[in-house]
Design an enzyme around this catalytic site. Structure first.
Site, PDB file in Angstrom:
ATOM      1  N   SER A  12       1.094  -1.198   0.007  1.00  0.00           N
ATOM      2  CA  SER A  12      -0.035   0.149  -0.185  1.00  0.00           C
ATOM      3  C   SER A  12       0.793   1.260  -0.046  1.00  0.00           C
ATOM      4  O   SER A  12       0.549   2.359  -0.825  1.00  0.00           O
ATOM      5  CB  SER A  12      -1.075  -0.068   1.082  1.00  0.00           C
ATOM      6  OG  SER A  12      -0.276   0.225   2.327  1.00  0.00           O
ATOM      7  N   HIS A 108       8.299   3.073   9.458  1.00  0.00           N
ATOM      8  CA  HIS A 108       7.866   2.118  10.666  1.00  0.00           C
ATOM      9  C   HIS A 108       6.893   2.527  11.144  1.00  0.00           C
ATOM     10  O   HIS A 108       6.578   3.773  11.564  1.00  0.00           O
ATOM     11  CB  HIS A 108       9.049   2.138  11.654  1.00  0.00           C
ATOM     12  CG  HIS A 108       8.824   0.906  12.762  1.00  0.00           C
ATOM     13  ND1 HIS A 108       8.905  -0.316  12.399  1.00  0.00           N
ATOM     14  CD2 HIS A 108       8.371   1.386  13.851  1.00  0.00           C
ATOM     15  CE1 HIS A 108       8.582  -0.968  13.594  1.00  0.00           C
ATOM     16  NE2 HIS A 108       8.116   0.073  14.554  1.00  0.00           N
TER      17      HIS A 108
HETATM   18  C1  GRF Z   1       4.017  -0.779   6.955  1.00  0.00           C
HETATM   19  O1  GRF Z   1       3.136  -0.360   8.007  1.00  0.00           O
HETATM   20  C2  GRF Z   1       5.523  -0.455   7.068  1.00  0.00           C
HETATM   21  O2  GRF Z   1       5.444   0.650   8.002  1.00  0.00           O
HETATM   22  C3  GRF Z   1       5.801  -1.558   7.707  1.00  0.00           C
HETATM   23  O3  GRF Z   1       5.206  -2.612   6.868  1.00  0.00           O
HETATM   24  C4  GRF Z   1       3.980  -2.082   6.488  1.00  0.00           C
HETATM   25  C5  GRF Z   1       3.684  -2.490   5.087  1.00  0.00           C
HETATM   26  O4  GRF Z   1       2.510  -2.151   4.478  1.00  0.00           O
HETATM   27  N1  GRF Z   1       7.307  -1.598   7.604  1.00  0.00           N
HETATM   28  P1  GRF Z   1       2.183  -1.860   3.021  1.00  0.00           P
HETATM   29  O5  GRF Z   1       2.945  -3.353   2.286  1.00  0.00           O
HETATM   30  O6  GRF Z   1       3.041  -0.847   2.295  1.00  0.00           O
HETATM   31  O7  GRF Z   1       1.092  -2.078   2.653  1.00  0.00           O
END
Ligand code: GRF
Length: 194
Positions: A12, A108
């Site tokens: 996402s 993060h």
């Molecule tokens: C996000 O919450 C990011 O902060 C963490 O992993 C998740 C990835 O989400 N490191 P996406 O794959 O970008 O939807």
């Protein structure tokens, strides 16, 4: 400014960066998406948006260092300015870091140093915190500890469920990553020291 995005999962954040027309107007180019999980949804997104994908699995190498050396070799011809980690579920080691010093950025889903590591949103929710957050930082050799770039707090309300909180945190992530990239692009376009 050319970037490579590294991702392992849903994608996402990757999609939010692709869809942000302001970033494109400022000259952002996503050269390649590197993924370590062949079944990840983010690969379908890359295909949808016609972004080249490099699927690279750690299992196919004798060690982490040769796994990252393969990435370095692949990225060389693209001459990228930044590696943007967007849900990349691996610890980056000194092999890749020394090739891209202060050029690897991570997002993060907590207000670091609180809730570093895995399941950050869930752990903040279970601890009945009143707020959590999002952090964007440079990577160093430890987990979730590199120099901070930008942070934003996210409230947790009494009647929140975990999925509701996750959705709120993710939407802040999408905004914040775009904000940070827009600032980096401005610096880059002015020729400032990055
Ligand atoms: C996000 O919450 C990011 O902060 C963490 O992993 C998740 C990835 O989400 N490191 P996406 O794959 O970008 O939807």
């Amino acid at each position: 400014m050319k970037i490579a995005i590294f991702a392992s999962g849903n994608g996402s954040n990757f999609e939010a960066i692709i869809k942000n027309t302001l970033l494109r107007d400022k000259g952002l180019s996503i050269s390649i998406m590197v993924c370590d999980k062949p079944e990840a949804n983010v690969i379908k997104l890359a295909e949808k948006y016609k972004i080249s994908v490099f699927i690279n699995q750690l299992e196919n190498y004798p060690d982490r260092s040769s796994y990252e050396e393969a990435i370095i070799k692949l990225l060389k011809p693209y001459d990228i300015d930044y590696i943007i980690l967007a849900g990349y579920m691996r610890v980056v080691t000194s092999t890749l870091l020394s090739e891209y010093p202060r050029r690897i950025i991570n997002i993060h889903p907590s207000y670091l140093p609180a809730y570093s590591g895995l399941r950050a949103i869930e752990r903040a929710f279970e601890a009945n915190e009143e707020e959590t957050g999002v952090t964007i930082h440079y990577i160093d050799e430890d987990v979730d500890t590199g120099p901070l770039i930008q942070q934003k707090k996210v409230p947790i309300y009494k009647n929140d469920t975990l999925p509701i909180l996750e959705k709120r945190v993710h939407s802040v992530e999408h905004e914040l990553y775009s904000e940070v990239l827009a600032k980096l692009l401005d610096q880059y376009n002015k020729g400032e020291q990055l």
